[in-house]
Design an enzyme around this catalytic site. Structure first.
Site: not given
Ligand SMILES: *Cc1c(COP(=O)(O)O)cnc(C)c1O
Length: 847
Positions: A381, A574-575, A580, A685, A689
């Protein structure tokens, strides 16, 4: 007493005309109401007479559970009789969220439940909100495991999920003016109506101790401490099928014999309960802090606990099913059992299976190795070096001495075979071996153990799988070219569209003239031909507006900030992680704010009003992530109260991001940000969505963004930033002082430094974007490099939003192009290409 009457019906008391009767399988609203009443009275968890929303939730959930239990028993009886090959998904995390809507939705009895609750004086929408999220996961990897379970059940696959029953899941995030604080998330404070304890399913799990050599030369792990693993099962219903599978969560406990009554009576209370306390620590929290030696040991204990209990259970089931009295052959094991490791956290399943086969079942090395390597597969991952697990060899020898013998032997054999057959890899072998024997810090490399011991290794999006093959695992590819596969992640269309966005779902069903898209998401492509249709566009716009209004109300409730549903809703949830790049988002917002301030009121009125929402949890020990949360809040506090600007821009930090929060935000979104440094997000992911819900993406060519853009069309995607293959050179250039920052980037940082958003010292955070000095890492995540192209893409967003028709068309095309990202597609590929398992549907009996 809160028993106010509305229209003659007592609101919080059960009406007397509804008897308390068990009708566990009725689909008729009045009988369902009776069944709910039955549970309120005869499976009581509260004082009698109370029937507030909370009591109503528990009774409703138990009533739905009746039906699940029936289906569940039928499913496993059917599996038992049919004896198919089964998949066992091992994961340290599951991010299940709430279960009630999903359960009655998958059972297709939502309307009957809504009616039944009406009769009882309650609203289904209010009752489902009572449920606490099962937050046994951290982020995308845990949510993926939960989406996979939903798809495995829906596709009628014979499968189980295995995990741990953490007493306190991931922390709850509270936001104050000082930023984030963490509180325990107590999902079991009262109890969970969805879990069923199996008192007959208990396995011993050993820690510490030593290896004893028996007279016959066999080896045996003895002594140390033995903790019991007790099974709790959570039912996972498939959508419109009888199949209901199990998520089996292990709880650690000590038994009565472990309680030292002598010591207790002697007043030595703590030592008398020593093993009980040791057991409680194992399942206390997900990802306990691992900066201390104790913390590391506890994490390793958790991982082994999951692996050992699950494998003992799997072997027990394998042996149970035999042909008459003929015992199973061990060589059959791989044709009955597929074990999938969700990342390296359950790697210890490999040496544990070897140990159980050799030491308990008497197999020789070669036979045990053959069985193990044909049963186990591994999903990678991440390529982030800090996330690749490495365990200290000394800690491992202490906790798991027999497993270290086995790992050492696996490594020895691997190195020997490579050296004898592949002299060209001689200089690579040090990095390929499982044990890193560097005398400073000898460690076990878990990813290497997985690659060497699994029959298949997969990445989670095409780009990620390509990077694994070209980079991280390149040397192994030259040995086993066919071992490596791609399985692009997916999301379940039930939770992420059908149930969280019934407004949009109904429109899709109407225009496609079928609701089959819920289990065959590829059918969404048929929306393409209506993308220009004005009727569809206007229905689409009202559905989106309804969800934006709901979201605006939610934001007002949880933050006190009022946002305008006519502004563009721009979301990044998101985290919080530097890769990110929430920092890129907030710097963009700061720049936008500064420009708005400098504009004349006339020019300002021509801009596209925006509401930027950012949410996500930051690990308590991840200092820069904590600072980013604080910065977003500080910027929001200034912008939202600035009367000159705040009808054109709002910045909101959404607290305590979790599955239920996502279910409110995603349907109300119009633009979402997936802006990681290229090459660093394995898949993502939430991008899927959003896009499924008709939200446009601004993003880099990273993870699954690449495939989403391919599917929905480049014209419908706001692309910016460096590509993955440019990143290494850009980092080098940066180190060599060749980077020339864009003036807009400098201006945004300077504005924060000037104190425009308060007196908190943001220099350490901003330093991380500067050259290789001080706190800086030389802007490792390339925020500075990508900033100008990000701002240009944002300008295109503003322009596109002004043309409502064009925007709606792009939104429809996003949904229409999202078919590929169903977890049903992902799981079908795992089933066929990795697990080699087939559907085993429970037959519908007629009559
Ligand atoms: C989908 C989801 C994630 C994963 O989000 P990414 O943006 O892909 O990292 C994390 N947390 C929750 C609660 C989710 O639902």
């Amino acid at each position: 007493m809160g028993m106010g009457k509305t229209n003659g019906v007592s609101k919080h008391e059960i009406p007397s005309d509804i008897p308390a009767e068990a009708h566990p399988l009725s689909e008729e609203p009045s009988k369902i109401a009776s069944n709910i009443n039955y549970h309120a009275q005869f499976s009581p968890h509260f004082s009698p007479l109370k029937f507030e929303p909370e009591q109503a939730f528990y009774a409703t959930a138990e009533s739905a559970r009746d039906r699940l239990i029936k289906q569940w028993n039928e499913t496993y009886l059917h599996f038992h009789k049919s004896d198919p090959k089964q998949t066992y998904y091992l994961s340290m995390e599951y991010l299940q969220g709430r279960a009630l809507t999903n359960a009655i939705g998958n059972l297709n009895i939502q309307d009957a439940y809504a009616d039944a609750l009406n009769k009882l004086g309650h609203q289904l929408e209010e009752i489902v909100e009572q449920e606490k999220d099962a937050a046994l996961g951290n982020g995308g990897l845990g949510r993926l495991a939960s989406c996979f379970l939903d798809s495995m059940a829906t596709l009628n696959l014979p499968a189980w999920g295995y995990g741990l029953r953490y007493r306190y899941g991931l922390f709850k995030q509270r936001i104050t003016k000082d930023g984030q604080t963490e509180l325990p998330e107590d999902w079991l404070e009262k109890f969970s109506p969805w879990e069923i304890v199996r008192h007959d399913v208990v396995f011993p799990v050993r820690f510490f101790g030593h290896v004893q050599i028996n007279p016959d030369g066999s080896r045996e792990w003895v002594d140390g401490e033995v903790i019991q693993a007790l099974a709790y099962d959570v039912p996972i219903p498939g959508y419109k099928t009888k199949n209901t599978i199990s998520l089996r969560l292990w709880e650690a406990k000590a038994c009565a014999e472990d309680f030292n009554l002598f010591q207790f009576n002697d007043g030595q209370y703590e030592s008398s309960l020593q093993l009980h306390s040791s057991a409680q620590q194992i399942c206390a929290v997900l990802y306990p802090g691992d900066t201390t030696e104790n913390g590391k040991l506890l994490r390793l204990k958790q991982q082994f606990f999951l692996c050992s209990a699950s494998l003992q259970d799997i072997i027990f089931r394998f042996k149970q099913r035999k042909d008459g009295n003929i015992p199973r052959q061990w060589s059959e094991f791989p044709s009955k059992v597929a074990v999938q490791l969700n990342d390296t956290h359950p790697t210890l399943a490999i040496p544990e299976l070897m140990r159980l086969l050799m030491d308990n079942e008497g197999l020789g090395w070669d036979e045990a190795w053959d069985v193990t390597t044909r049963a186990i597969a591994y999903t990678n991952h991440t390529v982030l070096p800090e996330a690749l697990e490495k365990w200290s060899q000394s800690v491992m020898w202490k906790l798991l001495p027999r497993h270290m013998e086995i790992i050492t032997e696996i490594d020895k054999r691997f190195v020997e075979i490579v050296c004898s057959t592949r002299p060209d890899l001689e200089d690579k072998i040090n990095s390929m071996s499982i044990l890193d024997n560097n005398p400073q810090k000898p460690v076990v490399r878990m990813a290497n153990l997985c690659v060497v011991s699994s029959h298949t290794v997969n990445g989670v999006a095409q780009l990620h799988s390509d990077i694994l093959k070209a980079d991280l695992f390149a040397n192994y590819v030259s040995i086993w070219p066919t071992k490596f596969q791609n399985k692009t992640n997916g999301i379940t269309p039930r939770r992420w569209l059908r149930f969280c966005n019934p407004e949009l779902s109904n429109i899709i069903t109407k225009w496609l003239r079928t609701d089959e898209w819920v289990t065959n998401l590829d059918l969404l492509v048929n929306l393409r031909k209506f993308a220009d249709n004005e009727d569809l566009q206007s229905e689409w716009a009202s559905a989106k507006m309804a969800k934006k209004q709901r979201l605006a109300k939610y934001i007002l409730d949880v933050t006190g900030v009022s946002i305008d549903p006519n502004s563009l809703f721009d979301i990044q949830i998101k985290r919080i992680h530097e890769y990110k790049r929430q920092l890129l988002n907030i710097l963009g917002a700061v720049y936008r704010y500064k420009k708005l301030k400098e504009m004349s009121p006339e020019d300002r009125a021509k801009t596209t009003p925006r509401t930027i929402m950012i949410g996500g949890k930051a690990f308590a020990t991840y200092t820069n992530a904590i600072r980013i949360v604080k910065l977003v809040n500080d910027v929001g506090a200034v912008v939202n109260t600035d009367p000159e600007v705040n009808s054109y821009l709002k910045v909101v930090f959404v607290p305590n991001y979790n599955v239920s929060v996502a279910e409110v935000l995603i349907p109300g979104s119009e633009l979402s940000q997936h802006i990681s440094t290229a090459g660093m997000e394995a898949s993502g992911t939430s991008n899927m969505k959003f896009s499924l819900n008709g939200c446009l993406i601004i993003g880099t060519l990273d993870g699954a963004n690449v495939e989403i853009r391919e599917e929905i069309g480049a014209d419908n995607f706001f692309l910016f930033g460096a590509t993955a293959d440019e990143v290494p050179k850009l980092r080098k250039d940066r180190e060599n002082g060749l980077f020339k920052p864009d003036p807009r980037f400098e201006e945004a940082k300077q504005f924060i430094r000037s104190g425009a958003f308060g007196t908190y010292d943001y220099n350490p955070l901003l330093e991380s974007l500067e050259s290789n000095t001080g706190y800086g890492r030389g802007d490792y995540f390339l925020v500075g490099h990508d900033f100008p192209s990000y701002m240009d893409a944002q300008a295109k967003v503003d322009e596109a939003y002004k043309d409502k028709k064009k925007w709606l068309k792009m939104s429809i095309l996003s949904t229409a192009g999202s078919g590929k990202f169903s977890s049903d597609r992902t799981i079908s590929q795992y089933a066929k290409e990795i697990w080699n398992i087939e559907a085993c549907p429970v037959p519908f009996k007629r009559g």
